[in-house]
Design a protein around this motif. Sequence first.
Motif, PDB file in Angstrom:
ATOM      1  N   GLY A 262      11.451 -30.471  22.420  1.00  0.00           N
ATOM      2  CA  GLY A 262      10.498 -30.915  20.394  1.00  0.00           C
ATOM      3  C   GLY A 262       9.304 -30.712  20.233  1.00  0.00           C
ATOM      4  N   GLY A 263       8.019 -31.570  20.297  1.00  0.00           N
ATOM      5  CA  GLY A 263       6.807 -30.906  19.745  1.00  0.00           C
ATOM      6  C   GLY A 263       6.254 -30.838  20.282  1.00  0.00           C
ATOM      7  N   LEU A 264       4.959 -29.808  20.451  1.00  0.00           N
ATOM      8  CA  LEU A 264       4.328 -29.237  21.828  1.00  0.00           C
ATOM      9  C   LEU A 264       3.133 -30.037  20.957  1.00  0.00           C
ATOM     10  CD1 LEU A 264       3.180 -27.071  23.984  1.00  0.00           C
ATOM     11  CD2 LEU A 264       2.621 -25.989  22.035  1.00  0.00           C
ATOM     12  N   THR A 265       2.292 -30.674  21.461  1.00  0.00           N
ATOM     13  CA  THR A 265       0.572 -31.300  21.185  1.00  0.00           C
ATOM     14  C   THR A 265      -0.154 -30.901  22.575  1.00  0.00           C
ATOM     15  OG1 THR A 265       1.623 -32.753  20.378  1.00  0.00           O
ATOM     16  CG2 THR A 265      -0.158 -33.526  21.352  1.00  0.00           C
ATOM     17  N   ILE A 266      -1.223 -30.523  22.261  1.00  0.00           N
ATOM     18  CA  ILE A 266      -2.823 -29.818  22.917  1.00  0.00           C
ATOM     19  C   ILE A 266      -3.613 -30.469  22.462  1.00  0.00           C
ATOM     20  CG2 ILE A 266      -4.191 -27.520  23.776  1.00  0.00           C
ATOM     21  CD1 ILE A 266      -1.023 -27.795  24.552  1.00  0.00           C
ATOM     22  N   ARG A 267      -4.171 -31.394  23.720  1.00  0.00           N
ATOM     23  CA  ARG A 267      -4.950 -32.511  22.780  1.00  0.00           C
ATOM     24  C   ARG A 267      -6.049 -33.067  24.325  1.00  0.00           C
ATOM     25  NH1 ARG A 267      -2.687 -38.080  20.690  1.00  0.00           N
ATOM     26  NH2 ARG A 267      -4.665 -38.009  21.029  1.00  0.00           N
ATOM     27  N   ASN A 268      -7.071 -33.497  23.640  1.00  0.00           N
ATOM     28  CA  ASN A 268      -8.418 -33.901  24.132  1.00  0.00           C
ATOM     29  C   ASN A 268      -8.503 -32.962  25.441  1.00  0.00           C
ATOM     30  OD1 ASN A 268      -6.734 -36.354  22.916  1.00  0.00           O
ATOM     31  ND2 ASN A 268      -9.125 -36.605  22.808  1.00  0.00           N
ATOM     32  N   ASN A 269      -8.611 -31.576  25.050  1.00  0.00           N
ATOM     33  CA  ASN A 269      -8.731 -31.290  26.134  1.00  0.00           C
ATOM     34  C   ASN A 269      -9.864 -29.815  25.862  1.00  0.00           C
ATOM     35  OD1 ASN A 269      -6.465 -31.327  27.934  1.00  0.00           O
ATOM     36  ND2 ASN A 269      -5.500 -29.980  25.953  1.00  0.00           N
ATOM     37  N   ASN A 270     -11.302 -30.876  26.382  1.00  0.00           N
ATOM     38  CA  ASN A 270     -12.695 -29.629  25.979  1.00  0.00           C
ATOM     39  C   ASN A 270     -12.660 -29.147  27.207  1.00  0.00           C
ATOM     40  OD1 ASN A 270     -12.730 -31.814  24.111  1.00  0.00           O
ATOM     41  ND2 ASN A 270     -13.850 -33.981  25.309  1.00  0.00           N
ATOM     42  N   ALA A 271     -12.838 -28.466  27.712  1.00  0.00           N
ATOM     43  CA  ALA A 271     -12.745 -27.263  28.713  1.00  0.00           C
ATOM     44  C   ALA A 271     -11.796 -26.966  28.102  1.00  0.00           C
ATOM     45  CB  ALA A 271     -13.119 -27.272  30.404  1.00  0.00           C
ATOM     46  N   LEU A 272     -10.787 -26.630  27.862  1.00  0.00           N
ATOM     47  CA  LEU A 272      -9.973 -25.124  27.281  1.00  0.00           C
ATOM     48  C   LEU A 272     -10.078 -23.938  26.875  1.00  0.00           C
ATOM     49  CD1 LEU A 272      -7.385 -24.597  27.857  1.00  0.00           C
ATOM     50  CD2 LEU A 272      -6.413 -25.996  25.196  1.00  0.00           C
ATOM     51  N   LEU A 273     -10.246 -22.949  26.985  1.00  0.00           N
ATOM     52  CA  LEU A 273     -10.991 -21.624  26.224  1.00  0.00           C
ATOM     53  C   LEU A 273      -9.797 -20.699  25.877  1.00  0.00           C
ATOM     54  CD1 LEU A 273     -13.684 -21.761  28.986  1.00  0.00           C
ATOM     55  CD2 LEU A 273     -13.891 -22.454  26.546  1.00  0.00           C
ATOM     56  N   ASP A 274      -8.667 -21.295  26.312  1.00  0.00           N
ATOM     57  CA  ASP A 274      -7.565 -20.006  26.492  1.00  0.00           C
ATOM     58  C   ASP A 274      -6.400 -20.278  25.902  1.00  0.00           C
ATOM     59  OD1 ASP A 274      -5.660 -17.951  26.516  1.00  0.00           O
ATOM     60  OD2 ASP A 274      -6.460 -17.150  28.135  1.00  0.00           O
ATOM     61  N   ALA A 275      -5.546 -20.439  24.966  1.00  0.00           N
ATOM     62  CA  ALA A 275      -4.078 -20.831  25.119  1.00  0.00           C
ATOM     63  C   ALA A 275      -3.022 -19.508  24.397  1.00  0.00           C
ATOM     64  CB  ALA A 275      -4.001 -21.716  23.739  1.00  0.00           C
ATOM     65  N   THR A 276      -3.928 -18.081  24.886  1.00  0.00           N
ATOM     66  CA  THR A 276      -2.802 -16.870  24.237  1.00  0.00           C
ATOM     67  C   THR A 276      -1.191 -16.912  25.446  1.00  0.00           C
ATOM     68  OG1 THR A 276      -4.191 -15.400  26.227  1.00  0.00           O
ATOM     69  CG2 THR A 276      -4.899 -15.379  23.918  1.00  0.00           C
ATOM     70  N   ALA A 277      -1.415 -17.820  26.167  1.00  0.00           N
ATOM     71  CA  ALA A 277       0.266 -17.746  27.428  1.00  0.00           C
ATOM     72  C   ALA A 277       1.342 -18.080  26.548  1.00  0.00           C
ATOM     73  CB  ALA A 277      -0.102 -18.353  28.429  1.00  0.00           C
ATOM     74  N   LEU A 278       0.863 -19.609  25.272  1.00  0.00           N
ATOM     75  CA  LEU A 278       1.860 -19.456  24.293  1.00  0.00           C
ATOM     76  C   LEU A 278       2.231 -18.305  23.475  1.00  0.00           C
ATOM     77  CD1 LEU A 278      -0.489 -22.896  22.889  1.00  0.00           C
ATOM     78  CD2 LEU A 278       1.145 -21.903  24.766  1.00  0.00           C
ATOM     79  N   GLY A 279       1.936 -17.479  23.637  1.00  0.00           N
ATOM     80  CA  GLY A 279       2.586 -16.179  22.904  1.00  0.00           C
ATOM     81  C   GLY A 279       3.663 -15.405  23.029  1.00  0.00           C
ATOM     82  N   ALA A 280       4.439 -15.930  24.357  1.00  0.00           N
ATOM     83  CA  ALA A 280       6.007 -15.368  24.586  1.00  0.00           C
ATOM     84  C   ALA A 280       6.961 -17.637  24.177  1.00  0.00           C
ATOM     85  CB  ALA A 280       6.214 -16.384  26.334  1.00  0.00           C
ATOM     86  N   LEU A 281       6.167 -18.580  23.044  1.00  0.00           N
ATOM     87  CA  LEU A 281       7.053 -19.397  22.573  1.00  0.00           C
ATOM     88  C   LEU A 281       7.919 -18.580  21.712  1.00  0.00           C
ATOM     89  CD1 LEU A 281       7.707 -22.625  23.348  1.00  0.00           C
ATOM     90  CD2 LEU A 281       5.557 -22.481  21.875  1.00  0.00           C
ATOM     91  N   THR A 282       9.353 -19.151  21.434  1.00  0.00           N
ATOM     92  CA  THR A 282      10.082 -18.412  20.195  1.00  0.00           C
ATOM     93  C   THR A 282      10.740 -19.596  19.741  1.00  0.00           C
ATOM     94  OG1 THR A 282      11.787 -18.227  22.074  1.00  0.00           O
ATOM     95  CG2 THR A 282      10.257 -16.030  21.132  1.00  0.00           C
ATOM     96  N   SER A 283      11.373 -20.335  20.168  1.00  0.00           N
ATOM     97  CA  SER A 283      11.938 -21.821  19.395  1.00  0.00           C
ATOM     98  C   SER A 283      10.861 -23.580  20.269  1.00  0.00           C
ATOM     99  CB  SER A 283      13.149 -22.169  20.566  1.00  0.00           C
ATOM    100  OG  SER A 283      13.695 -22.760  20.105  1.00  0.00           O
ATOM    101  N   LEU A 284      10.597 -23.770  18.899  1.00  0.00           N
ATOM    102  CA  LEU A 284       9.999 -24.790  19.017  1.00  0.00           C
ATOM    103  C   LEU A 284      10.596 -26.164  18.067  1.00  0.00           C
ATOM    104  CD1 LEU A 284       7.186 -26.261  20.091  1.00  0.00           C
ATOM    105  CD2 LEU A 284       6.504 -25.632  17.613  1.00  0.00           C
ATOM    106  N   GLY A 285      11.431 -26.875  18.950  1.00  0.00           N
ATOM    107  CA  GLY A 285      12.018 -27.499  17.976  1.00  0.00           C
ATOM    108  C   GLY A 285      11.397 -28.817  16.908  1.00  0.00           C
ATOM    109  N   GLY A 286      10.030 -29.444  17.687  1.00  0.00           N
ATOM    110  CA  GLY A 286      10.055 -30.858  16.880  1.00  0.00           C
ATOM    111  C   GLY A 286       8.607 -29.842  16.551  1.00  0.00           C
ATOM    112  N   GLY A 287       7.219 -30.750  16.195  1.00  0.00           N
ATOM    113  CA  GLY A 287       5.846 -30.636  15.611  1.00  0.00           C
ATOM    114  C   GLY A 287       4.840 -29.464  16.758  1.00  0.00           C
ATOM    115  N   LEU A 288       3.539 -30.125  15.393  1.00  0.00           N
ATOM    116  CA  LEU A 288       2.613 -28.794  16.435  1.00  0.00           C
ATOM    117  C   LEU A 288       1.683 -30.046  16.141  1.00  0.00           C
ATOM    118  CD1 LEU A 288       1.960 -26.338  17.996  1.00  0.00           C
ATOM    119  CD2 LEU A 288       1.938 -25.132  15.411  1.00  0.00           C
TER     120      LEU A 288
END
Length: 572
Positions: free
Chosen positions: A238-264
Amino acid sequence: MKKIYTLFAALVWSAGLYSQGCVGSFTLTTQTQVDAFACTSTTGNLIIESAAIDPILNLDGLAGLTHVGGSLIIRDNALLTDFDGLNMLQTIGGNLLFEANPFLLHLDDFLSIIAVGGNLTIVDNPLLIDVNGLINLSNFDGNLSIQRNDILQNIDGLLSLNGLIGAVTIADNPLLSDILGLFGITQLTGALNIRFLPLITDLTGLDNITSVGGSVLIQQLATLDNLDALAGLTTIGGGLTIRNNNALLDATALGALTSLGGGLTFLNNLNLANNAIDLSGLTGPLNGDLQIINNDAMINIDFLSGITAVNGNLVIRNNNLIFNIDGITNITDISGGLEITGNPNLLDCTGSCTAINNMGVVGALIVSGNAGCPDAPTLEAVCLVLPIELAYFRGEAQDDRIVLSWLTLTESNNSGFEIQRSENGRDYKTIHWAEGLGTSTSSQYYSYTDTEVEKGINYFYRLYQLDFDGTGTYSNWIAVQLPVAQVQVEEFFPNPAHSTTACYINSPSDDIVNIEIIAANGVVQRQDQQYITAGRQMIELDCSGLAAGFYLVRITLNNISFNTKLSISNPN
């Protein structure tokens, strides 16, 4: 058939007798019914839900029960503190539900449970501390939901879950400190929802998940600072939603994601910078909405460069520092609308021109509140194809001047070029005219030297190409700056000030500015921190509420402090 089971149960109760293996479903609402229960197994559901009269105080009468063929539902038992009596129960064919048991402290009486055929739900148990009693549950492939358990501290009791299960929702457990109990899970056929867990600093426990069949939602984790545990995640159905995470500094781990079936969607992640996001594995069309909203640390969206189409709406809204959207240059088609609004430092919207010029935006084009593309007509005019083939348009700082150069490969009906300059990316003035070649199939080099420039100011230049019939089109803009050798802080204005004052800072690099307003007695009255980019930039100070008098303003950046006087006067 259900009516027959109910009638059978009623007749057995009335006689005070049970067979050891009981056929049908049963609902126990009183202590008398619990005490009379003699089944070692049921073929149907077992519901334990206390009534107001003769309420259930204990489950000792269920001591011989080893199997429930249907679902086991334990809910709304106001006086139960444990499930002693169910400690022989090994298998449940349907769902296992613990809901709204206000004095339930633990699940230790379920240590014999090894298999649940349906879903596992643990919700609204305000005194439940842990789920350690489920540590032997290994045969499970249903949905897991753990929500609104006010003092639940860990879910380590789920460590025996392994391999593929359904959906996972861990939400609204304010004292849950980690989700390590999910470590054995490798695949989900449903969605993954991790939300409203204020003490979670990372997602350790999701390390072995490689695919999620549904959507992924990471929401409102107040202390989450990285997504490293998702480094093995390659597929989201499905989709990927990253929201309202005010301390989040690093999302580089998503680099392995090759298939996303929904929205972003990246929404309200105030400290997540663009260079801390890696979506390099995502290429091709996006099957859903693409939304970049309220992300104050992003200065561009280059991490989206692999996306070629959006089968939904594309929204870029209220991102305070974004200055270009080149990351969507490769998007040729948008099946919904395109919205670019409220990005005050967005000077270059030409990344959207591929879709606009391709007539690829099916829905509405909504553009407002952006520095360089204030409205839709302006953006559409910028996106018009020039009647010349422009190889490049460049600017270079040389000593105290800026040299502009451009090369055309072909020209058609070209009268010439206005060279236009701006200091804010919005208000341009013509500073020079360069004659064109009319119509030509030969390359032509042009140049102009701008000497009316100052160090530290970011100058924006564009070409306005004019045909002989008076029609014209704009080139993309470029930005050039004469570098500043060291930090310079100019005087505040106005000074004296009433409610606000401002000053310009010239800095050779991007930096964080720390500001202190100090009273005559040495007490710090106000502190502020602002982000500036390299060059000359204005910062503003809020002076409202300060008493009239003289103050020292200390500005610190690059480990250097600058002190200047500021007078505050009461307004007339």
